[in-house]
Design a protein around this motif. Structure first.
Motif, PDB file in Angstrom:
ATOM      1  N   SER A 527       0.834  -1.208   0.000  1.00 54.72           N
ATOM      2  CA  SER A 527       0.000   0.000   0.000  1.00 54.72           C
ATOM      3  C   SER A 527       0.869   1.259   0.000  1.00 54.72           C
ATOM      4  CB  SER A 527      -0.913   0.006   1.229  1.00 54.72           C
ATOM      5  OG  SER A 527      -1.476   1.276   1.442  1.00 54.72           O
ATOM      6  N   LYS A 528       0.554   2.181  -0.897  1.00 57.90           N
ATOM      7  CA  LYS A 528       1.289   3.451  -0.926  1.00 57.90           C
ATOM      8  C   LYS A 528       1.028   4.261   0.336  1.00 57.90           C
ATOM      9  CE  LYS A 528       1.362   3.860  -5.977  1.00 57.90           C
ATOM     10  NZ  LYS A 528       0.948   4.663  -7.156  1.00 57.90           N
ATOM     11  N   ALA A 529      -0.181   4.136   0.872  1.00 62.05           N
ATOM     12  CA  ALA A 529      -0.493   4.839   2.121  1.00 62.05           C
ATOM     13  C   ALA A 529       0.370   4.315   3.260  1.00 62.05           C
ATOM     14  CB  ALA A 529      -1.978   4.674   2.461  1.00 62.05           C
ATOM     15  N   LEU A 530       0.548   2.999   3.335  1.00 61.02           N
ATOM     16  CA  LEU A 530       1.389   2.407   4.377  1.00 61.02           C
ATOM     17  C   LEU A 530       2.838   2.845   4.204  1.00 61.02           C
ATOM     18  CD1 LEU A 530       1.739   0.546   6.799  1.00 61.02           C
ATOM     19  CD2 LEU A 530       2.017  -1.362   5.205  1.00 61.02           C
ATOM     20  N   HIS A 531       3.293   2.932   2.965  1.00 65.81           N
ATOM     21  CA  HIS A 531       4.675   3.377   2.726  1.00 65.81           C
ATOM     22  C   HIS A 531       4.885   4.798   3.244  1.00 65.81           C
ATOM     23  CE1 HIS A 531       4.854   0.334  -0.849  1.00 65.81           C
ATOM     24  NE2 HIS A 531       4.903  -0.246   0.329  1.00 65.81           N
ATOM     25  N   LEU A 532       3.890   5.665   3.053  1.00 65.98           N
ATOM     26  CA  LEU A 532       3.999   7.035   3.560  1.00 65.98           C
ATOM     27  C   LEU A 532       4.016   7.036   5.086  1.00 65.98           C
ATOM     28  CD1 LEU A 532       4.041  10.084   3.185  1.00 65.98           C
ATOM     29  CD2 LEU A 532       1.549  10.031   2.979  1.00 65.98           C
ATOM     30  N   ILE A 533       3.137   6.238   5.700  1.00 62.30           N
ATOM     31  CA  ILE A 533       3.102   6.160   7.167  1.00 62.30           C
ATOM     32  C   ILE A 533       4.433   5.664   7.706  1.00 62.30           C
ATOM     33  CG2 ILE A 533       2.031   4.949   9.113  1.00 62.30           C
ATOM     34  CD1 ILE A 533      -0.589   4.988   7.513  1.00 62.30           C
ATOM     35  N   GLN A 534       4.994   4.653   7.050  1.00 66.31           N
ATOM     36  CA  GLN A 534       6.294   4.134   7.480  1.00 66.31           C
ATOM     37  C   GLN A 534       7.386   5.191   7.336  1.00 66.31           C
ATOM     38  OE1 GLN A 534       6.470   0.774   4.852  1.00 66.31           O
ATOM     39  NE2 GLN A 534       5.692  -0.667   6.387  1.00 66.31           N
ATOM     40  N   GLN A 535       7.331   5.947   6.254  1.00 61.20           N
ATOM     41  CA  GLN A 535       8.334   6.999   6.046  1.00 61.20           C
ATOM     42  C   GLN A 535       8.272   8.039   7.151  1.00 61.20           C
ATOM     43  OE1 GLN A 535       7.772   9.221   2.423  1.00 61.20           O
ATOM     44  NE2 GLN A 535       9.583  10.509   2.738  1.00 61.20           N
ATOM     45  N   ILE A 536       7.048   8.467   7.500  1.00 61.21           N
ATOM     46  CA  ILE A 536       6.886   9.468   8.554  1.00 61.21           C
ATOM     47  C   ILE A 536       7.306   8.891   9.899  1.00 61.21           C
ATOM     48  CG2 ILE A 536       5.176  10.871   9.780  1.00 61.21           C
ATOM     49  CD1 ILE A 536       3.584  10.965   7.153  1.00 61.21           C
ATOM     50  N   ARG A 537       6.888   7.653  10.194  1.00 62.19           N
ATOM     51  CA  ARG A 537       7.231   7.018  11.464  1.00 62.19           C
ATOM     52  C   ARG A 537       8.747   6.834  11.603  1.00 62.19           C
ATOM     53  NH1 ARG A 537       6.541   1.554  12.262  1.00 62.19           N
ATOM     54  NH2 ARG A 537       7.702   1.419  10.300  1.00 62.19           N
ATOM     55  N   ASP A 538       9.382   6.383  10.524  1.00 61.00           N
ATOM     56  CA  ASP A 538      10.834   6.174  10.565  1.00 61.00           C
ATOM     57  C   ASP A 538      11.590   7.484  10.733  1.00 61.00           C
ATOM     58  OD1 ASP A 538      10.808   3.468   8.080  1.00 61.00           O
ATOM     59  OD2 ASP A 538      10.356   3.493  10.241  1.00 61.00           O
ATOM     60  N   GLU A 539      11.073   8.556  10.119  1.00 62.69           N
ATOM     61  CA  GLU A 539      11.717   9.860  10.268  1.00 62.69           C
ATOM     62  C   GLU A 539      11.592  10.362  11.706  1.00 62.69           C
ATOM     63  OE1 GLU A 539      13.624  13.533   8.933  1.00 62.69           O
ATOM     64  OE2 GLU A 539      13.721  11.369   8.601  1.00 62.69           O
ATOM     65  N   ALA A 540      10.415  10.162  12.319  1.00 63.68           N
ATOM     66  CA  ALA A 540      10.238  10.552  13.719  1.00 63.68           C
ATOM     67  C   ALA A 540      11.153   9.734  14.621  1.00 63.68           C
ATOM     68  CB  ALA A 540       8.777  10.359  14.134  1.00 63.68           C
ATOM     69  N   HIS A 541      11.303   8.443  14.313  1.00 61.63           N
ATOM     70  CA  HIS A 541      12.175   7.565  15.096  1.00 61.63           C
ATOM     71  C   HIS A 541      13.634   8.009  14.975  1.00 61.63           C
ATOM     72  CE1 HIS A 541      13.144   3.973  17.298  1.00 61.63           C
ATOM     73  NE2 HIS A 541      13.890   3.492  16.315  1.00 61.63           N
ATOM     74  N   ARG A 542      14.043   8.304  13.748  1.00 69.03           N
ATOM     75  CA  ARG A 542      15.422   8.761  13.534  1.00 69.03           C
ATOM     76  C   ARG A 542      15.706  10.051  14.280  1.00 69.03           C
ATOM     77  NH1 ARG A 542      17.876  12.661  11.365  1.00 69.03           N
ATOM     78  NH2 ARG A 542      15.932  13.602  10.631  1.00 69.03           N
ATOM     79  N   PHE A 543      14.780  10.982  14.186  1.00 71.28           N
ATOM     80  CA  PHE A 543      14.977  12.284  14.812  1.00 71.28           C
ATOM     81  C   PHE A 543      14.996  12.163  16.340  1.00 71.28           C
ATOM     82  CE2 PHE A 543      15.491  16.654  14.406  1.00 71.28           C
ATOM     83  CZ  PHE A 543      14.583  17.385  15.153  1.00 71.28           C
ATOM     84  N   ALA A 544      14.157  11.267  16.883  1.00 74.51           N
ATOM     85  CA  ALA A 544      14.140  11.055  18.334  1.00 74.51           C
ATOM     86  C   ALA A 544      15.427  10.396  18.817  1.00 74.51           C
ATOM     87  CB  ALA A 544      12.926  10.205  18.726  1.00 74.51           C
ATOM     88  N   ILE A 545      15.887   9.373  18.106  1.00 77.55           N
ATOM     89  CA  ILE A 545      17.111   8.666  18.514  1.00 77.55           C
ATOM     90  C   ILE A 545      18.311   9.594  18.456  1.00 77.55           C
ATOM     91  CG2 ILE A 545      18.762   6.936  17.713  1.00 77.55           C
ATOM     92  CD1 ILE A 545      16.520   5.060  17.211  1.00 77.55           C
ATOM     93  N   THR A 546      18.387  10.410  17.418  1.00 81.17           N
ATOM     94  CA  THR A 546      19.506  11.350  17.303  1.00 81.17           C
ATOM     95  C   THR A 546      19.532  12.295  18.492  1.00 81.17           C
ATOM     96  OG1 THR A 546      19.374  11.256  14.889  1.00 81.17           O
ATOM     97  CG2 THR A 546      20.559  13.103  15.840  1.00 81.17           C
ATOM     98  N   GLY A 547      18.371  12.834  18.836  1.00 83.09           N
ATOM     99  CA  GLY A 547      18.308  13.738  19.980  1.00 83.09           C
ATOM    100  C   GLY A 547      18.623  13.040  21.287  1.00 83.09           C
ATOM    101  N   HIS A 548      18.141  11.798  21.456  1.00 85.48           N
ATOM    102  CA  HIS A 548      18.421  11.046  22.677  1.00 85.48           C
ATOM    103  C   HIS A 548      19.919  10.774  22.821  1.00 85.48           C
ATOM    104  CE1 HIS A 548      18.729   7.796  25.529  1.00 85.48           C
ATOM    105  NE2 HIS A 548      19.100   6.966  24.565  1.00 85.48           N
ATOM    106  N   ARG A 549      20.546  10.355  21.738  1.00 81.85           N
ATOM    107  CA  ARG A 549      21.977  10.044  21.807  1.00 81.85           C
ATOM    108  C   ARG A 549      22.800  11.284  22.129  1.00 81.85           C
ATOM    109  NH1 ARG A 549      22.197   6.018  16.505  1.00 81.85           N
ATOM    110  NH2 ARG A 549      21.414   4.145  17.590  1.00 81.85           N
ATOM    111  N   GLN A 550      22.409  12.398  21.563  1.00 79.79           N
ATOM    112  CA  GLN A 550      23.129  13.635  21.863  1.00 79.79           C
ATOM    113  C   GLN A 550      22.972  14.008  23.334  1.00 79.79           C
ATOM    114  OE1 GLN A 550      21.426  16.417  19.101  1.00 79.79           O
ATOM    115  NE2 GLN A 550      22.649  15.702  17.364  1.00 79.79           N
ATOM    116  N   ARG A 551      21.746  13.885  23.840  1.00 81.37           N
ATOM    117  CA  ARG A 551      21.507  14.230  25.246  1.00 81.37           C
ATOM    118  C   ARG A 551      22.223  13.254  26.187  1.00 81.37           C
ATOM    119  NH1 ARG A 551      15.811  14.319  28.656  1.00 81.37           N
ATOM    120  NH2 ARG A 551      16.586  15.628  30.347  1.00 81.37           N
TER     121      ARG A 551
END
Length: 616
Positions: A527-551
């Protein structure tokens, strides 16, 4: 068995001249096109002339194998039946309005002692006053936010209101007068309700006159603080009136403009009620290339006003005037049907002057601009956005989406991320991180609640925009926190989706939870809709992990010795050198610490206590 050709001669010879609807079928009996006619014989015969047919009509006739007709008593019945058949069968060669969802209103529950002002979608069956319809949920949220600043009427759900023992956040930020705990009497609240109604009816002058009178009364009683509050309300209202008033005539009208290019079209609708511009919205109807703008407008207006609301609810209210940027064929026919349905005279105008001409020009410019944006971004991202619209049953292609995720290591250095996607993809300038404090380490629910409160409290105060869709990386628990925060902040009209990993925790098997629904749903792995959801979720995960590691890295690089009073950089350096690092200092006794140059016994005791948890 050979296929029998369509016998047009005998068919046309027996065709009636009465009004009705005709359907053109393909070889497999699929309906290719539905049309209406004042005179069926004359209209259907026009498809069989030897020349002058448009390319799309020629393509239609090449695929057509049979024609069926339905004779109606009146022309109005033909137009309504055509609309119903188009909606039911969605023929390939008809112009189709993708959006057939219900439309949003502002509802005031006038039956209560302290009425509630809120977001409403669908049929207007409940008791109360309804104002609208508004072109989008965003326009309703914007108006509700404005009204909170002007007249602090409560916007919370009744269940939330009845169970309050102290004022909520809305009272603290001066967006509610806290009737739940008796901070305002019925008379003053009723006055705010009356002014709210006048404002929503477009009677700004009456509101201002009322506020001026109240300001003078307050000043006469030496209540200068309240007088100043009325003065500020008057100033905001005057400023708003200057920005939103369409013309001195006021009234209800819709301004509808169409722009086409590269086989695509955009229809822009500006909504005006009581002389106020409530907002505008772009639609992208589906049609075969080569359709004329006037033809698209006629089909759009029919489906827009005559289509049923969501769940069979009431039709969209029809204003007394509709302005269009192209003259419509048989506009008198359409006007007659709309007048009949509306219960009042409805007129459609393409040639207007003065203020209305300027607004029609603005709608045309907006249609052209929105179409260019749509064309320039026609890529896999656009297809994914449209797929998401269909998957979630959204009223339109989402323009802004946000996703939250939480990251920590065993509760250490918890960070929440908020990423934003719009029609261009990731909008990194609007990304935000939140260092989570004051919660039990590892409590993801509390962390999510804190992040959402901090984010949307700021948005309620005017910093940033509300999303159309809010994704939460997590299951029912995190989704529940989002629902409670939005209720507490009195934010409505947002689709909230929880993204939970499936049993095998594999991509493509995510469970999706919609707020308000008990059971999850799973989209196909392709599903293209699922691919978009995964893209957004993965970007949020990446951004959170980066901030956590820095902190976390910053916290671990900081020595606990830095927080001890009286232990400066030089003394810390001597301690670490003497004992070979922090672990050696940690193992040393008080007397050992006191032997280091510059470390007194009192300071040694303080260091020992800090390292062994006896003092902070």
């Amino acid at each position: 068995m050979t296929e029998q050709p369509f016998d047009k001669k005998s068919f046309l010879a027996s065709l009636t001249e009465r009004p009705g609807v005709y359907r053109m079928h393909a070889e497999d009996d699929t309906i290719l096109y539905v049309g209406k006619a004042r005179n069926l014989k004359k209209r259907v015969s026009s498809y069989f002339r030897n020349s002058g047919l448009a390319p799309k009509t020629q393509a239609l006739m090449q695929q057509m194998r049979t024609i069926t007709v339905t004779v109606t008593h009146t022309e109005s019945e033909a137009l309504i039946l055509e609309n119903n058949l188009i909606k039911e069968f969605r023929p390939r060669y008809n112009i189709l309005l993708r959006d057939d969802k219900s439309y949003p209103y502002i509802c005031l529950s006038t039956e209560q002692d302290f009425p509630r002002l809120g977001f409403h979608r669908g049929g207007r069956r409940g008791k109360g006053r309804y104002f609208g319809p508004y072109p989008s949920a965003g326009a309703v949220r914007e108006t509700l936010s404005l009204l909170q600043k002007l007249f602090p009427i409560r916007q919370c759900e009744d269940s939330f209101y009845r169970n309050r023992s102290r004022p909520c956040l809305q009272y603290q930020i001066k967006r509610c007068s806290a009737p739940c705990v008796g901070f305002i009497d019925k008379a003053d609240y009723a006055e705010d309700v009356r002014n709210t109604i006048l404002f929503l009816e477009g009677r700004d002058d009456a509101v201002i006159d009322s506020l001026v009178q109240r300001m003078e009364t307050a000043a006469g009683h030496l209540d200068y603080e309240r007088a100043a509050t009325y003065r500020d309300q008057i100033a905001r209202l005057r400023s708003l009136s200057e920005k939103q008033y369409v013309s001195s005539e006021g009234g209800d009208l819709d301004i509808i403009a169409c722009s086409s290019a590269s086989g695509s079209s955009c229809v822009q609708v500006f909504t005006v009620r009581g002389g106020h511009h409530l907002g505008n919205r772009a639609y992208f109807p589906k049609h075969i290339a080569g359709s004329e703008d006037a033809e698209i407008l006629a089909a759009f207006i029919t489906q827009y006003y005559l289509g049923e609301g969501q769940g069979g609810g009431a039709r969209r209210p029809i204003p007394s005037q509709i302005l269009v940027n192209h003259a419509i064929d048989d506009s008198d026919w359409l006007q007659g049907v709309l007048t009949e349905q509306a219960g009042h005279k409805v007129s459609i105008h393409a040639r207007v002057r003065g203020e209305r001409a300027r607004w029609l020009e603005m709608a045309t410019d907006n249609a052209h601009h929105a179409l260019q944006q749509q064309l320039s971004s026609k890529s896999s991202l656009t297809a994914r956005f449209e797929a998401l619209q269909d998957a979630l049953g959204l009223e339109a292609v989402p323009q802004r989406m946000e996703c939250f995720d939480i990251s920590h290591t065993m509760g250490e250095a918890t960070v929440a991320s908020c990423v934003v996607f719009d029609s261009e993809g990731p909008n990194k300038s609007n990304y935000r991180r939140y260092n989570i404090e004051g919660i039990t380490p590892g409590d993801d629910y509390a962390a999510m609640r804190q992040a959402l409160l901090r984010r949307y409290s700021k948005v309620k105060e005017g910093e940033g925009a509300m999303p159309d869709v809010l994704f939460i990386d997590g299951g029912k628990g995190q989704l529940r926190q989002a629902g409670e925060v939005l209720q507490e902040l009195q934010i409505g009209g947002i689709t909230v989706v929880g993204i939970a990993k499936g049993p095998e925790r594999k991509p493509g098997e995510e469970d999706l939870f919609l707020l308000g629904h008990k059971t999850p749903f799973i989209l196909p792995a392709d599903s293209k809709a699922l691919h978009l959801i995964q893209q957004i979720r993965d970007e949020a995960h990446r951004f959170a992990i980066t901030g956590h590691r820095q902190r976390r890295a910053k916290a671990r690089q900081r020595s606990v010795l830095e927080d001890i009073k009286g232990l400066g950089p030089k003394r810390r350096q001597r301690l670490l050198k003497q004992f070979g690092g922090l672990q050696g200092v940690n193992r040393a006794g008080k007397e050992d610490l006191a032997r280091v140059e510059g470390i007194s016994l009192a300071l040694a005791e303080r260091i020992y206590d800090v390292l062994h948890g006896d003092s902070h």
